[in-house]
Design a protein around this motif. Structure first.
Motif, PDB file in Angstrom:
ATOM      1  N   GLU A 159       0.136  -1.505   6.972  1.00  0.00           N
ATOM      2  CA  GLU A 159      -0.121  -0.062   7.148  1.00  0.00           C
ATOM      3  C   GLU A 159      -1.841   0.037   7.583  1.00  0.00           C
ATOM      4  O   GLU A 159      -2.056   0.864   8.180  1.00  0.00           O
ATOM      5  CB  GLU A 159       0.209   0.527   5.632  1.00  0.00           C
ATOM      6  CG  GLU A 159       0.037   1.738   5.880  1.00  0.00           C
ATOM      7  CD  GLU A 159       0.449   2.425   4.727  1.00  0.00           C
ATOM      8  OE1 GLU A 159       1.360   3.394   4.791  1.00  0.00           O
ATOM      9  OE2 GLU A 159       0.280   2.381   3.703  1.00  0.00           O
ATOM     10  N   GLY A 160      -2.583  -1.090   6.894  1.00  0.00           N
ATOM     11  CA  GLY A 160      -3.816  -0.839   7.303  1.00  0.00           C
ATOM     12  C   GLY A 160      -4.190  -2.148   8.081  1.00  0.00           C
ATOM     13  O   GLY A 160      -3.821  -3.131   7.803  1.00  0.00           O
ATOM     14  N   ARG A 161      -5.546  -1.840   8.521  1.00  0.00           N
ATOM     15  CA  ARG A 161      -6.194  -2.992   9.224  1.00  0.00           C
ATOM     16  C   ARG A 161      -6.647  -4.090   8.359  1.00  0.00           C
ATOM     17  O   ARG A 161      -6.623  -5.429   8.782  1.00  0.00           O
ATOM     18  CB  ARG A 161      -7.529  -2.770   9.975  1.00  0.00           C
ATOM     19  CG  ARG A 161      -7.226  -1.802  11.154  1.00  0.00           C
ATOM     20  CD  ARG A 161      -8.290  -1.516  12.261  1.00  0.00           C
ATOM     21  NE  ARG A 161      -8.942  -2.920  12.722  1.00  0.00           N
ATOM     22  CZ  ARG A 161      -9.939  -3.219  13.163  1.00  0.00           C
ATOM     23  NH1 ARG A 161     -10.869  -2.140  13.210  1.00  0.00           N
ATOM     24  NH2 ARG A 161     -10.330  -4.355  13.763  1.00  0.00           N
ATOM     25  N   TYR A 162      -7.095  -3.750   7.149  1.00  0.00           N
ATOM     26  CA  TYR A 162      -7.196  -4.908   6.080  1.00  0.00           C
ATOM     27  C   TYR A 162      -6.640  -4.433   4.701  1.00  0.00           C
ATOM     28  O   TYR A 162      -6.652  -3.310   4.317  1.00  0.00           O
ATOM     29  CB  TYR A 162      -8.859  -4.855   5.942  1.00  0.00           C
ATOM     30  CG  TYR A 162      -9.703  -5.098   7.358  1.00  0.00           C
ATOM     31  CD1 TYR A 162      -9.785  -6.280   7.651  1.00  0.00           C
ATOM     32  CD2 TYR A 162     -10.341  -3.736   7.911  1.00  0.00           C
ATOM     33  CE1 TYR A 162     -10.709  -6.487   8.712  1.00  0.00           C
ATOM     34  CE2 TYR A 162     -10.742  -4.059   8.952  1.00  0.00           C
ATOM     35  CZ  TYR A 162     -10.875  -5.370   9.615  1.00  0.00           C
ATOM     36  OH  TYR A 162     -11.671  -5.571  10.848  1.00  0.00           O
ATOM     37  N   GLN A 163      -5.937  -5.409   4.445  1.00  0.00           N
ATOM     38  CA  GLN A 163      -4.945  -4.883   3.096  1.00  0.00           C
ATOM     39  C   GLN A 163      -4.609  -6.111   2.416  1.00  0.00           C
ATOM     40  O   GLN A 163      -4.361  -7.192   2.708  1.00  0.00           O
ATOM     41  CB  GLN A 163      -3.485  -4.280   3.986  1.00  0.00           C
ATOM     42  CG  GLN A 163      -2.863  -3.709   3.033  1.00  0.00           C
ATOM     43  CD  GLN A 163      -1.593  -3.238   3.542  1.00  0.00           C
ATOM     44  OE1 GLN A 163      -1.307  -3.413   4.763  1.00  0.00           O
ATOM     45  NE2 GLN A 163      -0.686  -2.269   2.675  1.00  0.00           N
ATOM     46  N   SER A 324      -8.155  -8.203  11.907  1.00  0.00           N
ATOM     47  CA  SER A 324      -7.325  -7.553  11.121  1.00  0.00           C
ATOM     48  C   SER A 324      -6.586  -8.560  10.345  1.00  0.00           C
ATOM     49  O   SER A 324      -6.036  -9.694  10.913  1.00  0.00           O
ATOM     50  CB  SER A 324      -6.451  -6.689  11.676  1.00  0.00           C
ATOM     51  OG  SER A 324      -7.022  -5.511  12.309  1.00  0.00           O
ATOM     52  N   ARG A 325      -6.192  -8.514   9.000  1.00  0.00           N
ATOM     53  CA  ARG A 325      -5.613  -9.190   8.073  1.00  0.00           C
ATOM     54  C   ARG A 325      -4.825  -8.444   7.088  1.00  0.00           C
ATOM     55  O   ARG A 325      -5.261  -7.599   6.426  1.00  0.00           O
ATOM     56  CB  ARG A 325      -6.153 -10.591   7.766  1.00  0.00           C
ATOM     57  CG  ARG A 325      -7.340 -10.569   6.824  1.00  0.00           C
ATOM     58  CD  ARG A 325      -7.861 -11.911   6.567  1.00  0.00           C
ATOM     59  NE  ARG A 325      -8.656 -11.818   5.457  1.00  0.00           N
ATOM     60  CZ  ARG A 325     -10.015 -11.934   5.536  1.00  0.00           C
ATOM     61  NH1 ARG A 325     -10.700 -11.403   6.762  1.00  0.00           N
ATOM     62  NH2 ARG A 325     -10.670 -11.726   4.384  1.00  0.00           N
ATOM     63  N   LEU A 326      -3.598  -9.317   6.698  1.00  0.00           N
ATOM     64  CA  LEU A 326      -2.921  -8.788   5.583  1.00  0.00           C
ATOM     65  C   LEU A 326      -2.656 -10.071   4.645  1.00  0.00           C
ATOM     66  O   LEU A 326      -2.266 -11.024   4.935  1.00  0.00           O
ATOM     67  CB  LEU A 326      -1.462  -8.284   5.753  1.00  0.00           C
ATOM     68  CG  LEU A 326      -0.455  -8.159   4.760  1.00  0.00           C
ATOM     69  CD1 LEU A 326      -0.814  -7.124   3.790  1.00  0.00           C
ATOM     70  CD2 LEU A 326       1.242  -7.823   5.356  1.00  0.00           C
ATOM     71  N   GLU A 327      -3.082  -9.987   3.455  1.00  0.00           N
ATOM     72  CA  GLU A 327      -2.918 -10.952   2.549  1.00  0.00           C
ATOM     73  C   GLU A 327      -2.046 -10.523   1.343  1.00  0.00           C
ATOM     74  O   GLU A 327      -2.217  -9.473   0.633  1.00  0.00           O
ATOM     75  CB  GLU A 327      -4.556 -11.348   1.622  1.00  0.00           C
ATOM     76  CG  GLU A 327      -5.401 -11.920   2.757  1.00  0.00           C
ATOM     77  CD  GLU A 327      -6.696 -12.357   2.230  1.00  0.00           C
ATOM     78  OE1 GLU A 327      -6.912 -12.370   0.793  1.00  0.00           O
ATOM     79  OE2 GLU A 327      -7.597 -12.768   2.914  1.00  0.00           O
ATOM     80  N   THR A 328      -1.204 -11.374   0.921  1.00  0.00           N
ATOM     81  CA  THR A 328      -0.291 -11.105  -0.129  1.00  0.00           C
ATOM     82  C   THR A 328      -0.608 -11.959  -1.307  1.00  0.00           C
ATOM     83  O   THR A 328      -0.778 -13.462  -1.059  1.00  0.00           O
ATOM     84  CB  THR A 328       1.226 -11.423   0.373  1.00  0.00           C
ATOM     85  OG1 THR A 328       1.606 -10.525   1.304  1.00  0.00           O
ATOM     86  CG2 THR A 328       2.028 -11.038  -0.830  1.00  0.00           C
ATOM     87  N   VAL A 329      -0.831 -11.498  -2.520  1.00  0.00           N
ATOM     88  CA  VAL A 329      -0.933 -12.361  -3.699  1.00  0.00           C
ATOM     89  C   VAL A 329       0.384 -12.635  -4.505  1.00  0.00           C
ATOM     90  O   VAL A 329       0.995 -11.793  -4.943  1.00  0.00           O
ATOM     91  CB  VAL A 329      -2.092 -11.538  -4.616  1.00  0.00           C
ATOM     92  CG1 VAL A 329      -2.124 -12.485  -5.930  1.00  0.00           C
ATOM     93  CG2 VAL A 329      -3.351 -11.235  -4.091  1.00  0.00           C
ATOM     94  N   ARG A 330       0.695 -13.899  -4.537  1.00  0.00           N
ATOM     95  CA  ARG A 330       2.139 -14.376  -4.897  1.00  0.00           C
ATOM     96  C   ARG A 330       1.959 -14.215  -6.546  1.00  0.00           C
ATOM     97  O   ARG A 330       1.046 -14.419  -7.135  1.00  0.00           O
ATOM     98  CB  ARG A 330       2.515 -15.507  -4.510  1.00  0.00           C
ATOM     99  CG  ARG A 330       2.633 -15.771  -2.839  1.00  0.00           C
ATOM    100  CD  ARG A 330       3.617 -14.958  -2.397  1.00  0.00           C
ATOM    101  NE  ARG A 330       3.591 -15.108  -0.948  1.00  0.00           N
ATOM    102  CZ  ARG A 330       4.710 -14.157  -0.330  1.00  0.00           C
ATOM    103  NH1 ARG A 330       5.351 -13.138  -0.785  1.00  0.00           N
ATOM    104  NH2 ARG A 330       4.508 -14.177   1.192  1.00  0.00           N
ATOM    105  N   GLY A 331       3.131 -13.992  -7.177  1.00  0.00           N
ATOM    106  CA  GLY A 331       3.486 -13.913  -8.689  1.00  0.00           C
ATOM    107  C   GLY A 331       4.210 -15.246  -8.880  1.00  0.00           C
ATOM    108  O   GLY A 331       4.278 -16.219  -8.250  1.00  0.00           O
TER     109      GLY A 331
END
Length: 344
Positions: A159-163, A324-331
């Motif tokens: 949704e955003g350029r940096y997320q 731009s990048r999207l980072e996901t923090v895993r659980g």
């Protein structure tokens, strides 16, 4: 010796003298507004360390026409996820000698979001982090100017350029699949109302139920703050003949549901298995110890600040913004004793 005969707090000129460089060079090093060669950088860094010099936030603001600060816009700032994420942002800010500020938005006063955002931006922060966990966060994004460095935490992926996002939906899917894997024929879900994002624990539950070919029962929505509603939900679930497993939207809700089930005469986990989410510190101390899903909100906040800082430095240095990048923090799934295989 007169009190003003010696300076107790080092200033930028002291750093420059010890490092053998000019004061403007030290200023460029601190602000990142121009390149400083490696040899001088090392000398300046060593001088700062020896003197215990701390840059003046106000002086740097005058040079940059903005404060060395980060503004966070958040709703429900007292909740676990929001509070821990903010700790992460603050950790990153402190390491870079940035001020950290939080402006709280309210879902109940949506008409105040715009003036609240505009007032907070009047402090000229170097960058902004918005927690898009709910509608107030999404609304706030409408009033952030395009030229201000911005990182979105939460929201829909891309949704955003940096997320930076947490593995909310993935976690909900995993917890539900775990219960189904124990042989339970259906899984009830008790959770708070969803925000604007599709990356939710509730949607993860729906995904797992659909994959298993099971019609999902209606979500039992409860307040995020009034746990008596979750206790009542537990009492209600106790009256459902097919209710042998419950996925609660967080650990507080899970424990309140367990209380309601027990008040209605059900045993946990012998009669009804219950799992939570967030892996709060009290989970292992509960009876039975609560199976949950651990999320690293602190890491989420730290990553958000790091992503923001890169934008700020590029802007001040007259460089192209980062890609731009999207980072996901895993659980991480944490199995304890609150769920058992279906007895049939």
């Amino acid at each position: 010796m007169p009190r003003n005969a010696q300076r107790s707090t080092p200033v930028i000129k002291d750093v420059a003298k010890l490092a053998g460089v000019s004061a403007p060079t030290v200023s460029r090093y601190l602000n990142g507004t121009a390149k400083v060669n490696e040899e001088k950088r090392e000398r300046i860094a060593q001088a700062i360390k020896l003197l215990g010099y701390k840059p003046s936030v106000v002086a740097r603001a005058l040079a940059n026409k903005e404060m060395d600060s980060v503004m966070v816009f958040a709703t429900n700032s007292g909740t676990f996820s929001t509070n821990m994420t903010s700790i992460g942002v603050e950790n990153g800010a402190r390491e870079r000698n940035y001020l950290f500020n939080v402006t709280t938005l309210s879902e109940d006063r949506m008409d105040e979001v715009r003036p609240t955002v505009q007032m907070a931006l009047g402090a000229n922060p170097a960058g902004v982090v918005v927690y898009e966990y709910d509608h107030a966060g999404a609304e706030a994004l409408r009033y952030i100017p395009d030229d201000i460095p911005l990182v979105i935490v939460g929201g829909n992926a891309g949704e955003g350029r940096y997320q930076v996002i947490n593995s909310e939906r993935e976690g909900g899917h995993l917890m539900t699949r775990y219960l189904l894997g124990l042989g339970h024929r259906t899984v009830y879900h008790v959770g708070r109302p969803q925000g604007p994002s599709d990356n939710t624990r509730t949607n993860g539950w729906r995904d797992a139920m659909a994959e298993a070919g099971i019609a999902a029962p209606p979500v039992i929505e409860v307040s995020a703050t009034d746990l008596s509603e979750s206790v009542e939900a537990g009492r209600r679930i106790a009256g459902f003949d097919d209710a042998t497993a419950v996925f609660a939207g967080n650990d507080e809700t899970a424990i309140a549901v367990i209380k309601g089930l027990r008040e209605a005469g059900k045993r946990v986990p012998e009669d009804v298995s219950v799992v939570g989410f967030d892996n709060r510190t009290f989970g292992p101390l509960w009876t039975p110890p609560l199976t949950s899903y651990s999320q690293n909100f602190v890491e989420t906040g730290e990553r958000a600040f790091s992503m923001l800082y890169e934008q700020i430095q590029a802007r001040r240095g007259g460089q192209e913004p980062p890609k731009s990048r999207l980072e996901t923090v895993r659980g991480e799934f944490v199995e304890r004793g609150s769920a058992l295989p279906f007895a049939g």
